[in-house]
Structures are given as C-alpha cells and as structure tokens.
Design a protein around this motif. Structure first.
Motif, short mmCIF file in Angstrom:
data_model
loop_
_atom_site.label_atom_id
_atom_site.label_comp_id
_atom_site.label_asym_id
_atom_site.label_seq_id
_atom_site.Cartn_x
_atom_site.Cartn_y
_atom_site.Cartn_z
N ASP A 87 3.71 -5.23 5.25
CA ASP A 87 3.42 -4.53 3.99
C ASP A 87 4.67 -3.90 3.38
O ASP A 87 4.78 -3.80 2.15
CB ASP A 87 2.37 -3.45 4.23
N GLN A 88 5.64 -3.48 4.19
CA GLN A 88 6.87 -2.91 3.66
C GLN A 88 7.66 -3.97 2.87
O GLN A 88 8.18 -3.69 1.78
CB GLN A 88 7.75 -2.37 4.80
N TYR A 89 7.72 -5.17 3.42
CA TYR A 89 8.44 -6.24 2.73
C TYR A 89 7.75 -6.59 1.41
O TYR A 89 8.40 -6.76 0.38
CB TYR A 89 8.52 -7.46 3.65
N ILE A 102 -0.39 3.24 -5.42
CA ILE A 102 -0.52 2.14 -4.47
C ILE A 102 0.11 2.52 -3.14
O ILE A 102 -0.45 2.21 -2.06
CB ILE A 102 0.11 0.86 -5.04
N LEU A 103 1.24 3.20 -3.19
CA LEU A 103 1.90 3.60 -1.95
C LEU A 103 1.04 4.61 -1.18
O LEU A 103 0.95 4.53 0.06
CB LEU A 103 3.26 4.21 -2.27
N GLN A 104 0.39 5.53 -1.87
CA GLN A 104 -0.50 6.48 -1.18
C GLN A 104 -1.69 5.77 -0.54
O GLN A 104 -2.11 6.13 0.57
CB GLN A 104 -0.99 7.53 -2.17
N ALA A 105 -2.23 4.75 -1.20
CA ALA A 105 -3.34 4.00 -0.62
C ALA A 105 -2.89 3.24 0.63
O ALA A 105 -3.62 3.18 1.63
CB ALA A 105 -3.92 3.04 -1.66
N LEU A 106 -1.68 2.68 0.59
CA LEU A 106 -1.17 1.95 1.75
C LEU A 106 -0.89 2.89 2.92
O LEU A 106 -1.14 2.54 4.09
CB LEU A 106 0.10 1.18 1.37
N VAL A 107 -0.37 4.07 2.63
CA VAL A 107 -0.14 5.05 3.69
C VAL A 107 -1.46 5.44 4.35
O VAL A 107 -1.55 5.60 5.58
CB VAL A 107 0.59 6.28 3.13
N PHE A 108 -2.51 5.59 3.54
CA PHE A 108 -3.83 5.90 4.09
C PHE A 108 -4.31 4.79 5.01
O PHE A 108 -4.84 5.05 6.11
CB PHE A 108 -4.81 6.12 2.94
N LEU A 109 -4.15 3.53 4.61
CA LEU A 109 -4.60 2.42 5.44
C LEU A 109 -3.79 2.34 6.74
O LEU A 109 -4.35 2.08 7.82
CB LEU A 109 -4.49 1.10 4.67
#
Length: 662
Positions: A198-200, A122-129
């Motif tokens: 998104d970080q929170y 999930i973290l890799q997908a968010l970094v991509f976005l």
C-alpha cells in the motif's frame, strides 16, 4: 426493479450507469419519502452497484461486489464508503451506498488544496485499515476513490482487501490481472512476503493526482513528491515508512489542513482550544480561495458540534449565515461568503439543518433567518423551509414558537398569506382614511344611467363630506325648514321611505346614485338625486337641495322635476318651485292603505264573483276516529276514551256540540 422486491422501498434507479468496470456497474438512484439523509441535495440520493457472478480463483466463495460489500460493512470509517443496504435480485447482486461519484469524473475541477485534503482523507482511512483492522487494501488507485455529496474523498475498491497474514505472493499474483499496473509493487514477483504494498501504491497515487500541478500551489508539495519517490517507492521494502509516519510530513500539517483537521476532530478538543480556534478561524480562512473554503469547510462550519459551541455561535456563525453584500449600511458587518458561493455551497446545508430536531440549532437558524431567506427560491421555501417552520409552531417551547412566528412573517411577502397561513380568508378590515377627492361612481344597476360626480376643489369646510349635515343660514333654507320639517333617522327598513331628505350641495347640477351594497348606515339607504349647476352659477348664498325621490315614484315625474329645476336659475322662485315639486311628488306616492290586499281585491274584482283568499285558512276540526270496541265480555272492566263516563243528566247540546261517539 423486476418481480423481486427491493429491500429499499421507494428506490428509483437511473437507467444510465455512471461507471462500468469488470465487476459491476455503478448507478445513481434516489429514495422517495426518505429522511433526506443520504445526499447533500436533500433528495434521498444514493448509489447502487449491480454485479454479476464472476468466475475466478478469488471469487469462489463470493463475487467481487459481495466481497466489497462485506468489507465496507465490517470496516466502518468516516473516509470509507458508507454501506446502506444489499440484496440479491435473481442473478444480480445489489449494493446501495451513500451518494458517491468516481474521482475520475471530478478530478479536473479539484483545486490543489482540495486534492491535498483528499489525499489526507485516503491516508487516514489506510492508517485505520493497517493499524486497527490489520488488513491491507492492495488496490490503491484513482479507480478505488470516490467523492461523496459533500466533496469528501472516500476509499472504496475493497474487493482485494485481505489480512496481512494472507498477503502472500500467490494471492497478489491472482489479483494482479484486475489491479492498476502502474501501482503494482515490483517486489511482488519475489518469493519474499511483503506488507508494504500500500505504501508503494500510495506514492503512485500522489504522482497521478498532482500531475500537471505546480509545486508552489500547495505548501511543501515539492518536498512531499521527493519523499514519496525516495521513501515510499524504495526498492527495499524494509526502508519504506509506515503510513502513520507519512501523516507526520509537513505536507499534511500546513495551516489549511490544520484547520480542516481541527474541525474534523472537534469533539476531542478542550474548551480552551475551541475558544482560541474559533476566535481566529475567519481571519485565517480569508487568505485562501473562497470557493475552496466553501467546498471543504462549509459542512464543517455548519456541523452540529460547531453550531453548539458558544464561541462559534458568537464569532463565526453570524458571518457564515449571512451572504456578503458590498453595499453595507450603518456599519453592518458583511458576510464571509459572496452570494453566488453561498447559494451553491451553503444553501443545501442550511436546508438539511432545518430537518434537524434540535432546539438549539433551530433557534440559531431562526435568529439569523432574515439574513439568508432571500437566497432560497420560491419552491425551496414552500417545499422545504415552510413545512419545517409550520412544524415548529406546534412545539411546547414558547421561545421557539415565538421565533418561528417571526420567521413566518418574513415569508408572507414572499410566498403570500394564502400559502403561509392557508385556509379561507376574507376582508375583515376596511380603509378608514378620509377621502380628499370626489369619488368616481360605478355603473348603476338595473340599466340606470352612469352618472359621474364632478370633482370640485375644496375651498371651505362645507365642501367636505361629513357624518352630519351642515346648513347655511339663508333664505332658501328658512323656506324649506318652514314647509318641510326634517324627519327623524329612518329605520333599517326605510329603504322604501317616502320622506324627503334635504342635503346641501354645491351650486352645480349633479346627479349621484349610490349603490345599495355600499351604504354604511341607515341614512344612505335612499337613492339621492343631486342637482347641480353644470356651469359657473351666478347664485350667491343660495343653497340648492338634493331631493331623495322614493323608488316607487313615477320616472316621468322625476324627469319633469329635473327639467323644471334646470330653468329656474338665480331667483327665489326657483326654491319655491322646488318645494312645490317635492310636495307634488309626495302627493303622488301610493298610500300605504292602497297596499292592503283587501283593497286590491275590491278593485280587481268589480263586476265579478268575489274570491275568498282566506277560504283555505278556515280551521278544520277533524272528527275523532273511534276504534271498534269489543264486546263487554271481551273488554272486561276497561273503559274507552281514558275511562270517560258520560253523565246522562247532561244536555247533549252542551260542550263541543256533538256527541262523543259521532
């Protein structure tokens, strides 16, 4: 599906929904006659979302499901739900994706290490976005996460996604009504724009995922929870680190996740790194739970890139494709996974690999076929494995065809030759081993008696049956040789032969009738009647013969012959009587001349008018039909009958005996 046609042919949707939200209903479905690509179970499984039109300030241009569909179609990533198709049916919008199920349905069965890898996805997908797409998700929670068929966590819920330039307090306030309240950033109420929503929400997700887990179950879990509370949920948005910095934490870089990342990014590694990695991977994975390793690394260890790596083919694949058996022999190397784990997690992937049209992968599967063939059920072998193997024997590669034929031979004892070979089969080979015991004869046809051949222990060479007759040189045989010389081998049509065949038998009364369907050569065409002594005979050195009576002989004569022989024990007169009976039987045989049709007619037609059976066989010569001839003026110079001109000087009685014009 209604009157409107679906864009996916053969789609069958389950009636009961898997999940219902404010925006859509989630259904499981499958595609008939699909390429078996969308689901782990190789049955064409997919997921279908159905959404109705919803009113609201955010949905004026499109419905939430339509916006979700547009975003997963635009932003493609391995850890974002994969788009397949979408269509409008009446007032309902349909979205078909890869087979997924909500995380909330399977979170209880996930191990801490699986949760750690899931958060990494999930973290890799968010970094991509954030970095490639320049967009914010704005809806990170357990409800926005799905689990695919192979156990990978996928990011969904992209209906609130927007660019950073559009992420205003007004936009966040309009979407707050449907978002997860606990994951809402308190700074959203301020007038200051924020890009760290998104970080929170991700820090809240970590807390929810590991709720109830001990800190020592995953390396660096305690430190990472503290990092999320102090840094990711900091009241000052500027103090919150970027998501790419979060990935550098030790929680996402311990040994288990390092192996996972290496296999995930295998194409980016050099040959030296691959060689070193695959040489030590099995020793590393033995330290972790076997089922967890199978769930998370089963697909990666059997991926295309792993199967094509030379080091992996030598040091990893032979152990992965072999279920572990505690009873190893001759120093065999045991497999890595136990039989139960192998069936549950590795077997579905092997079935998928058999549908891959890659010669190297197929050769690898065929080379280890005997190690794992027993884990498949009868239906799996006949419906999935066998069709692929039958396709392989049509390939132009001789090595692949040869290996395929070897694997087909492994299936014959399991499925049977009728299933593997197919077509009509018949018994072409017989058992040519000599029989050591006497045979038990079957019932004789046409109502004859059921005669059983008595078992006699073998004591000499003469007791065994052989292809040629063996005669004892004694008085009895000399008498027979003088009176009844042996005939030559009868012809194939000699089943009606009237010759007497002398066959040596033990001194025991025995009657054996052989079936006409079981004869091996012409000598066995006659029905043989063996006469043996039922008790312990006192005749020493006397060999009794079995006389073959013709089928046309009288039954009464045969019975008298048997009774005569039964009272002639222990003397030479017995043999002479046997000879006379045989000669008498031969005299009573109907002569071949009596079978003549003419003789039969003479006997049956005495005192009555003779009937000519050959009357209808007299040749009849039909007279030539003459067509009417026109007048000479009409015919001209043409002549009839092939221009035949009769000679007036020839006598009319010569030739055929009648005139041409008759």
């Amino acid at each position: 599906m209604g009157n409107d046609a679906s864009q996916l042919k053969g789609l069958e949707i389950n009636e009961k929904p898997t999940e219902c939200t404010d925006f859509w209903s989630h259904y499981q479905a499958n595609i008939r006659d699909s390429c078996r690509y969308f689901g782990l179970k190789s049955d064409g499984s997919v997921s279908v979302f159905k959404g109705e039109s919803i009113l609201g300030p955010l949905w004026t241009a499109s419905t939430p499901l339509e916006k979700f569909c547009n975003n997963i179609l635009k932003y493609r990533h391995p850890f974002i739900v994969r788009y397949i198709s979408a269509w409008q049916q009446r007032s309902t919008f349909h979205l078909a994706t890869e087979y997924i199920q909500p995380l909330a349905h399977v979170i209880s069965s996930q191990t801490p290490l699986q949760k750690c890898i899931g958060l990494n996805n999930i973290l890799q997908a968010l970094v991509f976005l954030h970095e490639q797409g320049k967009v914010s998700h704005n809806n990170i929670s357990t409800s926005a996460i799905y689990v695919s068929g192979d156990g990978q966590w996928k990011l969904g819920g992209l209906q609130y996604l927007c660019n950073f330039s559009e992420q205003t307090p007004a936009y966040l306030k309009q979407s707050r009504i449907h978002r997860y309240d606990k994951a809402v950033d308190p700074n959203e109420d301020t007038n200051e724009p924020t890009t760290k929503v998104d970080q929170y929400a991700f820090a809240v997700l970590v807390e929810d995922i590991f709720k109830g887990c001990k800190d020592d179950e995953v390396p660096y879990l305690k430190e990472f929870k503290k990092f999320c509370r102090e840094r990711l949920q900091s009241p000052d948005c500027k103090q919150r680190p970027s998501l790419s910095e979060v990935m550098q934490h030790d929680f996402f870089n311990h040994e288990f996740i390092s192996v996972y990342k290496f296999l995930s990014f295998l194409p980016l590694k050099c040959n030296e790194e691959k060689t070193d990695f695959f040489s030590n991977i099995l020793q590393c994975l033995k330290c972790y739970d076997e089922e967890t390793v199978a769930k998370q690394f089963g697909g990666l260890l059997l991926s295309r890139l792993t199967l094509l790596d030379q080091t992996a083919r030598k040091d990893v694949i032979p152990y992965i494709l072999k279920p572990r058996n505690d009873r190893t022999q001759n120093g065999e190397h045991c497999g890595f996974f136990t039989l139960g784990v192998f069936k549950e997690h590795l077997k579905p992937r092997i079935i998928q690999l058999f549908s891959v049209r890659d010669g190297q992968i197929r050769m690898l599967l065929l080379a280890h076929f005997s190690k794992y063939v027993h884990v498949f059920s009868h239906d799996e072998l006949s419906q999935h494995i066998l069709p692929e193997l039958l396709l392989g024997i049509k390939d132009t590669d001789d090595a692949l065809v040869s290996a395929t034929l070897v694997c087909l031979s492994e299936l014959v004892p399991i499925l049977g030759a009728d299933t593997v070979v197919g077509g009509k089969r018949s018994r072409l080979f017989t058992d040519g081993r000599p029989n050591s015991n006497a045979k038990v004869l079957s019932l004789v046809k046409n109502g004859k008696a059921n005669l059983i051949e008595t078992h006699v222990q073998a004591k000499s060479l003469q007791d065994f049956q052989c292809s040629e007759s063996i005669y004892t040189q004694n008085i009895a045989t000399s008498v027979f040789e003088q009176a009844l010389p042996l005939n030559e081998r009868p012809s194939p049509v000699g089943s009606e032969s009237m010759d007497i065949e002398i066959i040596p038998v033990k001194p025991t009364y025995q009657a054996a009738v052989e079936s006409e369907d079981d004869w091996d050569d012409w000598d066995n065409s006659n029905h043989k009647l063996r006469i043996e002594d039922p008790g312990n005979s006192h005749i020493d050195g006397t060999l009794l013969e079995a006389i073959t009576l013709p089928q046309t002989s009288d039954k009464k004569l045969s019975q008298e012959f048997i009774e005569t022989e039964s009272h002639a024990e222990g003397s030479l007169e017995h043999s002479i009587l046997l000879q006379k009976a045989a000669l008498e039987a031969k005299k009573n045989i109907i002569d071949i001349s009596e079978l003549d049709i003419k003789n039969k007619i003479d006997q049956s037609k005495k005192g009555s008018d003779e009937f000519d059976f050959f009357a209808d066989m007299t040749p009849v010569i039909e007279k030539q039909k003459v067509a009417p001839v026109r007048e000479e003026s009409e015919v001209g110079d043409y002549s009839s009958k092939l221009n035949f001109v009769p000679n007036n000087e020839m006598d009319e009685n010569e030739g055929w005996g009648d005139t041409w014009n008759d």
